[in-house]
Design a protein around this motif. Structure first.
Motif, PDB file in Angstrom:
ATOM      1  N   ASN A  35       0.859  -1.174   0.000  1.00  0.00           N
ATOM      2  CA  ASN A  35       0.000   0.000   0.000  1.00  0.00           C
ATOM      3  C   ASN A  35       0.902   1.232   0.000  1.00  0.00           C
ATOM      4  N   LEU A  36       0.835   2.022  -1.072  1.00  0.00           N
ATOM      5  CA  LEU A  36       1.655   3.229  -1.163  1.00  0.00           C
ATOM      6  C   LEU A  36       0.897   4.438  -0.638  1.00  0.00           C
ATOM      7  N   LEU A  37       1.557   5.194   0.231  1.00  0.00           N
ATOM      8  CA  LEU A  37       1.002   6.437   0.755  1.00  0.00           C
ATOM      9  C   LEU A  37       1.247   7.590  -0.208  1.00  0.00           C
ATOM     10  N   ALA A  38       2.361   7.507  -0.935  1.00  0.00           N
ATOM     11  CA  ALA A  38       2.733   8.533  -1.913  1.00  0.00           C
ATOM     12  C   ALA A  38       3.682   7.906  -2.920  1.00  0.00           C
ATOM     13  N   PHE A  39       3.809   8.569  -4.072  1.00  0.00           N
ATOM     14  CA  PHE A  39       4.622   8.036  -5.161  1.00  0.00           C
ATOM     15  C   PHE A  39       4.956   9.186  -6.102  1.00  0.00           C
ATOM     16  N   THR A  40       6.217   9.269  -6.521  1.00  0.00           N
ATOM     17  CA  THR A  40       6.608  10.247  -7.531  1.00  0.00           C
ATOM     18  C   THR A  40       7.591   9.603  -8.499  1.00  0.00           C
ATOM     19  N   THR A  41       7.703  10.192  -9.671  1.00  0.00           N
ATOM     20  CA  THR A  41       8.710   9.771 -10.641  1.00  0.00           C
ATOM     21  C   THR A  41       9.463  10.997 -11.135  1.00  0.00           C
ATOM     22  N   VAL A  42      10.748  10.787 -11.424  1.00  0.00           N
ATOM     23  CA  VAL A  42      11.597  11.852 -11.953  1.00  0.00           C
ATOM     24  C   VAL A  42      12.519  11.237 -12.998  1.00  0.00           C
ATOM     25  N   PRO A  43      12.612  11.834 -14.185  1.00  0.00           N
ATOM     26  CA  PRO A  43      13.554  11.316 -15.170  1.00  0.00           C
ATOM     27  C   PRO A  43      14.989  11.526 -14.677  1.00  0.00           C
ATOM     28  N   MET A  44      15.827  10.532 -14.892  1.00  0.00           N
ATOM     29  CA  MET A  44      17.223  10.597 -14.455  1.00  0.00           C
ATOM     30  C   MET A  44      18.122  10.329 -15.664  1.00  0.00           C
ATOM     31  N   THR A  49      14.347   6.272 -15.169  1.00  0.00           N
ATOM     32  CA  THR A  49      13.390   7.033 -14.369  1.00  0.00           C
ATOM     33  C   THR A  49      13.514   6.565 -12.927  1.00  0.00           C
ATOM     34  N   GLN A  50      13.557   7.532 -12.019  1.00  0.00           N
ATOM     35  CA  GLN A  50      13.617   7.205 -10.596  1.00  0.00           C
ATOM     36  C   GLN A  50      12.218   7.242 -10.007  1.00  0.00           C
ATOM     37  N   LEU A  51      11.823   6.136  -9.378  1.00  0.00           N
ATOM     38  CA  LEU A  51      10.573   6.080  -8.648  1.00  0.00           C
ATOM     39  C   LEU A  51      10.887   6.359  -7.186  1.00  0.00           C
ATOM     40  N   THR A  52      10.093   7.178  -6.552  1.00  0.00           N
ATOM     41  CA  THR A  52      10.189   7.389  -5.110  1.00  0.00           C
ATOM     42  C   THR A  52       8.901   6.853  -4.522  1.00  0.00           C
ATOM     43  N   LEU A  53       9.050   5.849  -3.664  1.00  0.00           N
ATOM     44  CA  LEU A  53       7.925   5.070  -3.150  1.00  0.00           C
ATOM     45  C   LEU A  53       7.816   5.236  -1.641  1.00  0.00           C
ATOM     46  N   PHE A  54       6.643   5.570  -1.165  1.00  0.00           N
ATOM     47  CA  PHE A  54       6.361   5.761   0.256  1.00  0.00           C
ATOM     48  C   PHE A  54       5.360   4.700   0.707  1.00  0.00           C
ATOM     49  N   PRO A  55       5.842   3.540   1.152  1.00  0.00           N
ATOM     50  CA  PRO A  55       4.926   2.474   1.539  1.00  0.00           C
ATOM     51  C   PRO A  55       4.341   2.682   2.934  1.00  0.00           C
ATOM     52  N   ALA A  56       3.159   2.143   3.152  1.00  0.00           N
ATOM     53  CA  ALA A  56       2.577   2.159   4.496  1.00  0.00           C
ATOM     54  C   ALA A  56       3.391   1.273   5.434  1.00  0.00           C
ATOM     55  N   GLU A  57       3.972   0.204   4.895  1.00  0.00           N
ATOM     56  CA  GLU A  57       4.777  -0.735   5.686  1.00  0.00           C
ATOM     57  C   GLU A  57       6.099  -0.983   4.966  1.00  0.00           C
ATOM     58  N   ALA A  58       7.201  -0.484   5.550  1.00  0.00           N
ATOM     59  CA  ALA A  58       8.511  -0.642   4.926  1.00  0.00           C
ATOM     60  C   ALA A  58       8.903  -2.108   4.790  1.00  0.00           C
ATOM     61  N   SER A  59       8.590  -2.931   5.781  1.00  0.00           N
ATOM     62  CA  SER A  59       8.979  -4.345   5.722  1.00  0.00           C
ATOM     63  C   SER A  59       8.276  -5.059   4.568  1.00  0.00           C
ATOM     64  N   ARG A  60       7.020  -4.718   4.326  1.00  0.00           N
ATOM     65  CA  ARG A  60       6.283  -5.325   3.208  1.00  0.00           C
ATOM     66  C   ARG A  60       6.893  -4.873   1.880  1.00  0.00           C
ATOM     67  N   MET A  61       7.281  -3.611   1.813  1.00  0.00           N
ATOM     68  CA  MET A  61       7.910  -3.082   0.598  1.00  0.00           C
ATOM     69  C   MET A  61       9.209  -3.834   0.296  1.00  0.00           C
ATOM     70  N   LEU A  62      10.032  -4.032   1.313  1.00  0.00           N
ATOM     71  CA  LEU A  62      11.309  -4.722   1.118  1.00  0.00           C
ATOM     72  C   LEU A  62      11.100  -6.149   0.618  1.00  0.00           C
ATOM     73  N   ALA A  63      10.175  -6.867   1.224  1.00  0.00           N
ATOM     74  CA  ALA A  63       9.900  -8.243   0.807  1.00  0.00           C
ATOM     75  C   ALA A  63       9.328  -8.283  -0.606  1.00  0.00           C
TER      76      ALA A  63
END
Length: 138
Positions: A35-44, A49-63
């Motif tokens: 579950n993402l709380l926020a998300f952005t993309t920026v061309p690199m 492209t760099q995705l910036t991901l703000f998960p509700a649960e960091a441990s779930r994101m890592l897995a």
């Protein structure tokens, strides 16, 4: 002016700068229950492209990222502010942080069009606790 502030973690991931690459990454994370709380993309550059991901649960994101083959940089700390969309709402948050000696070096926000907003603030890792305390004390 009612608002809530909390510390969140974010991660960076790089994907090819081609049609569908970000969509594929987001789909894979969603399939793993992220579950993402926020998300952005920026061309690199021309091909990434760099995705910036703000998960509700960091441990779930890592897995999920591991299972989906997505390489992550992070976690990094940030603030997530959510509140009533009123004139001066973001200025008040910034003033609280400024008064506490916390430098905001980047931010991104959006109104939902229905009277609320979400706002992500990037502060130095060593200032995150001071920032949370300052903003939550309002």
């Amino acid at each position: 002016m009612a608002f809530q502030v909390r510390r969140v973690d974010y991660f960076h991931a790089m994907v090819a700068d081609e049609s569908g690459a970000a969509c594929d990454a987001l789909t894979r994370l969603a399939e793993h229950g992220v579950n993402l709380l926020a998300f952005t993309t920026v061309p690199m550059g021309p091909m990434r492209t760099q995705l910036t991901l703000f998960p509700a649960e960091a441990s779930r994101m890592l897995a999920a990222a591991r299972d989906a083959g997505l390489r992550l940089d992070g976690p990094h700390p940030a603030l997530l502010v959510q509140g009533d969309d009123e004139l001066g709402a973001l200025a008040k948050v910034h003033q609280l942080l400024c008064d506490a000696g916390v430098e905001v070096y980047a931010s991104s926000g959006v109104s939902d069009g229905g009277g609320s907003y979400g706002y992500v603030l990037y502060v130095r890792p060593q200032d995150i606790d001071k920032a949370v305390d300052a903003a939550a004390g309002a």
